[in-house]
Design a protein around this motif. Structure first.
Motif, short mmCIF file in Angstrom:
data_model
loop_
_atom_site.label_atom_id
_atom_site.label_comp_id
_atom_site.label_asym_id
_atom_site.label_seq_id
_atom_site.Cartn_x
_atom_site.Cartn_y
_atom_site.Cartn_z
N ARG A 1 2.09 37.46 24.13
CA ARG A 1 3.45 37.46 24.10
C ARG A 1 3.85 39.03 23.77
O ARG A 1 3.07 39.84 22.99
CB ARG A 1 4.08 36.77 23.04
CG ARG A 1 3.89 35.21 23.48
CD ARG A 1 4.53 34.44 22.41
NE ARG A 1 4.15 32.96 22.88
CZ ARG A 1 4.26 32.07 21.96
NH1 ARG A 1 4.69 32.06 20.94
NH2 ARG A 1 4.10 30.71 22.50
N PRO A 2 5.13 39.46 24.32
CA PRO A 2 5.60 41.04 24.10
C PRO A 2 5.63 41.22 22.34
O PRO A 2 5.34 42.11 21.80
CB PRO A 2 6.87 40.89 24.90
CG PRO A 2 6.80 39.92 25.86
CD PRO A 2 5.84 38.70 25.06
N LEU A 3 5.99 40.02 21.89
CA LEU A 3 6.22 40.28 20.23
C LEU A 3 4.76 40.64 19.63
O LEU A 3 4.76 41.56 18.73
CB LEU A 3 6.81 39.38 19.54
CG LEU A 3 7.06 39.35 18.19
CD1 LEU A 3 8.26 40.58 17.77
CD2 LEU A 3 7.82 38.08 17.93
N LYS A 4 3.86 39.87 19.91
CA LYS A 4 2.51 40.24 19.55
C LYS A 4 2.08 41.67 19.76
O LYS A 4 1.53 42.39 19.08
CB LYS A 4 1.44 39.25 20.01
CG LYS A 4 1.71 37.84 19.27
CD LYS A 4 0.57 36.92 19.75
CE LYS A 4 0.63 35.55 19.05
NZ LYS A 4 -0.44 34.69 19.29
N ILE A 5 2.36 42.07 20.92
CA ILE A 5 1.77 43.40 21.36
C ILE A 5 2.50 44.40 20.52
O ILE A 5 1.99 45.60 20.19
CB ILE A 5 2.07 43.52 23.15
CG1 ILE A 5 1.25 42.68 23.72
CG2 ILE A 5 1.87 44.93 23.31
CD1 ILE A 5 1.25 42.57 25.22
N ILE A 6 3.80 44.45 20.51
CA ILE A 6 4.70 45.18 19.55
C ILE A 6 4.01 45.53 18.20
O ILE A 6 4.07 46.23 17.55
CB ILE A 6 6.15 44.92 19.79
CG1 ILE A 6 6.75 45.10 20.99
CG2 ILE A 6 6.96 45.59 18.83
CD1 ILE A 6 7.83 44.37 21.36
N ILE A 7 3.90 44.19 17.64
CA ILE A 7 3.41 44.25 16.29
C ILE A 7 2.06 44.72 16.19
O ILE A 7 1.83 45.47 15.22
CB ILE A 7 3.25 42.67 15.80
CG1 ILE A 7 4.78 42.10 15.30
CG2 ILE A 7 2.44 42.63 14.28
CD1 ILE A 7 4.91 40.71 15.05
N SER B 1 0.66 47.01 18.24
CA SER B 1 0.80 48.52 18.35
C SER B 1 1.33 49.14 17.11
O SER B 1 0.94 50.30 16.83
CB SER B 1 1.89 48.40 19.54
OG SER B 1 1.31 48.05 20.69
N LEU B 2 2.36 48.55 16.52
CA LEU B 2 3.06 49.19 15.29
C LEU B 2 1.93 49.33 14.12
O LEU B 2 1.76 50.38 13.32
CB LEU B 2 4.14 48.14 14.73
CG LEU B 2 5.08 48.80 13.73
CD1 LEU B 2 5.50 50.21 13.97
CD2 LEU B 2 6.06 47.85 13.25
#
Length: 178
Positions: free
Chosen positions: A4-10, A12-13
């Motif tokens: 999910r995009p949220l998992k990718i953002i987290i 990456s952060l």
């Protein structure tokens, strides 16, 4: 398996924060040391005046404090002090993070009456490592009647104490009448 995009953002952060801390820790530089003169602790005491023949000799104890306000151990730092008669004083020290050190020049002699001065310089002993964070200088003026010693009270503080005492007396006499 779908991200999910949220998992990718987290993720990456987290990777960014980890790499940023890792790179900062591994490649720390001499910029993490900030050597300076602590002007609040750099002072002197006039000791005495002697006359030997036609010559007047003034004696002082001089205290010079350097500090490392950085977060890494400093290079070996040389304190270089020269008085107005061109007599030198040298000492070296390596500062731990947050450390300050007071160098003492005891019974330092000056010839003649009046104001005397010393030039205080500090720099890395290996001068090829000199930068704006580990070197500097200042001039300290020495007077026979040290203005730093004579003015040890806060201006107006005595008036404030008297004012508070008067208010206290007025309030306490007012409550006694009630």
């Amino acid at each position: 398996m779908r991200f999910r995009p949220l998992k990718i953002i987290i993720i990456s952060l987290l990777v960014f924060v980890f790499l940023n801390n890792f790179i900062t820790t591994c490649f720390a530089s001499e910029q993490d040391q900030f050597i300076s003169i602590d002007t609040t602790k750099t002072n002197y005491n006039f000791l005495k005046k002697e006359q030997i023949g036609n010559q007047i000799i003034m004696y002082y104890d001089i205290y010079i404090t350097l500090k490392n306000s950085g977060n890494s151990t400093s290079d070996d730092i040389t304190l270089d002090v020269t008085d107005d008669g061109n007599y030198p004083f040298f000492q070296n020290h390596t500062f731990s993070p947050g450390e300050d050190k007071t160098f003492i020049m005891e019974d330092w002699i000056f010839e003649g009456n009046g104001v005397h001065n010393i030039t205080i310089s500090y720099y890395p002993t290996n001068q090829t490592r000199t930068n704006a964070h580990n070197s500097g200088s200042m001039v300290l003026y020495l007077y026979e009647n040290n203005p730093q010693q004579n003015n040890s009270s806060t201006p107006g503080f005595e008036v404030f104490l008297i004012f508070c005492a008067i208010i206290f007396l007025a309030v306490s006499t007012k409550f006694k009448k009630i």
